[in-house]
Design a protein around this motif. Structure first.
Motif, short mmCIF file in Angstrom:
data_model
loop_
_atom_site.label_atom_id
_atom_site.label_comp_id
_atom_site.label_asym_id
_atom_site.label_seq_id
_atom_site.Cartn_x
_atom_site.Cartn_y
_atom_site.Cartn_z
N LEU A 298 31.33 16.32 83.63
CA LEU A 298 31.86 17.03 84.82
C LEU A 298 31.28 16.40 86.10
O LEU A 298 32.01 16.17 87.08
CB LEU A 298 31.48 18.51 84.76
CG LEU A 298 32.20 19.36 83.70
CD1 LEU A 298 31.55 20.74 83.58
CD2 LEU A 298 33.69 19.52 84.00
N LEU B 167 32.83 12.77 86.90
CA LEU B 167 34.17 12.84 87.48
C LEU B 167 34.12 13.39 88.90
O LEU B 167 34.82 12.90 89.80
CB LEU B 167 35.09 13.70 86.60
CG LEU B 167 35.87 13.05 85.46
CD1 LEU B 167 37.04 12.23 85.98
CD2 LEU B 167 35.03 12.21 84.54
N ALA B 168 33.27 14.40 89.11
CA ALA B 168 33.16 14.99 90.44
C ALA B 168 32.65 13.96 91.43
O ALA B 168 33.09 13.91 92.59
CB ALA B 168 32.22 16.20 90.40
N GLU B 169 31.76 13.10 90.99
CA GLU B 169 31.20 12.10 91.90
C GLU B 169 32.22 11.02 92.25
O GLU B 169 32.34 10.62 93.41
CB GLU B 169 29.95 11.46 91.26
CG GLU B 169 29.27 10.48 92.21
CD GLU B 169 28.07 9.79 91.57
OE1 GLU B 169 27.62 10.20 90.47
OE2 GLU B 169 27.59 8.82 92.19
N HIS B 170 32.98 10.54 91.27
CA HIS B 170 33.81 9.36 91.52
C HIS B 170 35.29 9.67 91.76
O HIS B 170 36.02 8.82 92.27
CB HIS B 170 33.66 8.36 90.37
CG HIS B 170 32.25 7.86 90.24
ND1 HIS B 170 31.68 7.04 91.18
CD2 HIS B 170 31.29 8.10 89.31
CE1 HIS B 170 30.43 6.77 90.83
NE2 HIS B 170 30.16 7.42 89.70
N ARG B 171 35.77 10.83 91.34
CA ARG B 171 37.19 11.20 91.52
C ARG B 171 38.13 10.01 91.33
O ARG B 171 38.81 9.58 92.27
CB ARG B 171 37.41 11.78 92.93
CG ARG B 171 36.63 13.03 93.18
CD ARG B 171 36.81 13.52 94.60
NE ARG B 171 35.98 14.66 94.84
CZ ARG B 171 36.31 15.92 94.53
NH1 ARG B 171 37.47 16.18 94.01
NH2 ARG B 171 35.47 16.90 94.75
N ALA C 298 37.21 18.07 83.27
CA ALA C 298 36.54 17.38 84.38
C ALA C 298 37.57 16.75 85.32
O ALA C 298 37.42 16.78 86.55
CB ALA C 298 35.60 16.32 83.82
N THR C 299 38.63 16.20 84.75
CA THR C 299 39.69 15.58 85.55
C THR C 299 40.44 16.65 86.34
O THR C 299 40.73 16.50 87.53
CB THR C 299 40.67 14.80 84.64
OG1 THR C 299 39.93 13.84 83.90
CG2 THR C 299 41.76 14.11 85.45
N ARG D 87 39.31 19.46 87.41
CA ARG D 87 38.49 19.97 88.51
C ARG D 87 38.31 18.94 89.63
O ARG D 87 38.26 19.30 90.80
CB ARG D 87 37.09 20.36 88.00
CG ARG D 87 37.14 21.57 87.09
CD ARG D 87 35.73 21.98 86.71
NE ARG D 87 35.76 22.95 85.61
CZ ARG D 87 34.69 23.51 85.10
NH1 ARG D 87 33.49 23.21 85.56
NH2 ARG D 87 34.79 24.37 84.11
N ALA D 88 38.23 17.65 89.24
CA ALA D 88 37.87 16.63 90.24
C ALA D 88 39.07 15.93 90.86
O ALA D 88 39.08 15.62 92.05
CB ALA D 88 36.96 15.58 89.59
N CYS D 89 40.09 15.64 90.04
CA CYS D 89 41.19 14.79 90.53
C CYS D 89 42.46 15.07 89.72
O CYS D 89 42.94 14.20 88.98
CB CYS D 89 40.79 13.31 90.42
SG CYS D 89 40.07 12.86 88.80
#
Ligand code: NAD
Length: 347
Positions: free
Chosen positions: A77, A80-84, A121-122, A124-126
């Motif tokens: 998580l 993915l949040a860091e790199h989007r 994770a995807t 939530r992030a992108c």
């Protein structure tokens, strides 16, 4: 100047993942690879991918390796949040039909739970970034074996004209024998479709035939052609399990898999499912593959024939490519069997 695009590749030291790293790096993308070399843990020294990671580090420009386990939910998580990333290619797995029965928890945790971690994770992030999942033709279990066959001199083939192009995506996936590997991949495949439909995310399941190429760390339990070439080169005995060696697989080079990744990124769809293999033109039987490698490598393989086939093994599997070709007419295979065999022989 626009910022370079970012792709996250799981299983980045493996056959498909490493080809994807090279492919997107060469096209100017920033590439984040995730791989904990679990292939070595699964298959022993033959499966060790360290050589491939070192090669990637030497030959790429914008590649960062993360030795992360996709089962580690919080870490996935956070990554993915860091790199989007603009694109997620998920090819990490426990990939062996036969190994799964000895490691059922690891198989399911990596293949099914690891995929869920990445999907969520995807989301939530992108959530608008295309999510490509390497599924497998083992989701069809042994249903393809229900097709009537004819036995030819060196291979089995489909008996009916309507089966000539091979197995389509409409093939049933339940009420059949899968192996635990096939079952964990079905769970992941259905989750990927669900994230597509339920959350309207651009996801695709690519149900692979035999994926191959010189970057495969071929081991007896996984990596059919690479291991066959290795056994021929190194004089190792090679066991053929059942079906008189006439079982048929269609083979696609890892480069041709990557050109499809790019095609999907350019024109993503929601909850897409495609069979992705070499198709009839790139199909071989075990006997034919042995013959090809013996000629190319110039050595005789020590074949040991075992009567009993592997549980649930496909007798004749050819991917019907009509759906993927209809939806992506700009994509096509660039590798034929001759070139693929030559590259693997020389690896
Ligand atoms: N090779 C084939 O013939 C074939 C056929 C159909 C489908 N597939 C699917 O395609 C995908 C890629 O296959 P491949 O041949 O490149 O496999 P591979 O084993 O070469 O690559 C998978 C990589 O994932 C890594 N990995 C495993 N568990 C991990 C974990 N918990 N965390 C992080 N990394 C982990 C491994 O170390 C390995 O490098 C897999 O999903 C496989 O099921 C492969």
């Amino acid at each position: 100047m626009t910022a370079p695009r970012t792709v996250l590749v799981t299983g980045s030291s493996g056959l498909i993942g490493s080809e994807a790293v090279t492919y997107f790096d060469a096209r100017g993308w920033v590439v984040h690879g995730v791989d904990n070399n679990m292939r070595r843990d699964f298959f022993g020294p033959d499966g060790d991918t360290t050589w491939n990671l070192e090669r990637l580090r030497r030959t790429t420009r914008r590649f960062t390796h993360h030795p992360l386990d996709i089962r580690a939910r919080e870490a996935v998580l956070a990554l993915l949040a860091e790199h989007r990333p603009n694109l997620v290619i998920h090819s990490a797995s426990q990939p062996s039909h036969d190994l799964a029965k000895d490691r059922p928890f690891d198989d399911f945790d990596v293949n099914a739970v690891g995929t869920l971690n990445l999907l969520e994770a995807t989301r939530r992030a992108c959530p608008t970034s295309p999510f490509v999942f390497m599924s497998t033709n083992k989701v069809y279990g042994d249903v393809p074996n229900e097709r009537p066959l004819v036995e030819l001199e060196t291979r089995f083939d489909y008996a009916r004209p309507e089966d000539h192009e091979g197995i389509a995506e409409t093939c049933r996936i339940d009420a059949c024998l899968h192996s635990l590997f096939g079952a964990s991949k079905v769970a992941a495949d259905v989750l990927v479709q669900e994230y597509g439909r339920y959350f309207d995310m651009p996801t695709v399941c690519l149900r692979g035939g035999c994926l191959t190429g010189p970057r495969c760390s071929g081991a007896e339990l996984h990596g059919f052609l690479a291991y066959l070439a290795r056994a021929t080169r190194e004089g190792r005995p090679y066991r053929i399990y059942g079906y008189k060696g006439k079982q048929v697989r269609d083979n696609i080079h890892s480069f041709d898999v990557c050109t499809f990744f790019e095609a999907f990124w350019r024109r993503p769809r929601v909850a897409a499912v495609y069979n992705l293999g070499g198709g009839r033109a790139n199909s071989v039987s075990m006997l034919e593959a042995v013959d090809r490698f013996e000629r190319l490598i110039g050595k005789k393989l020590q074949v040991e024939y075992v009567d009993q086939n592997r549980v649930g093994d496909h007798i004749c599997y050819i991917s019907d490519l009509r759906r993927i070709r209809a939806d992506y007419p700009e994509w096509d295979l660039q590798y034929g069997l001759d070139r693929t065999f030559e590259e693997i022989s020389a690896a």
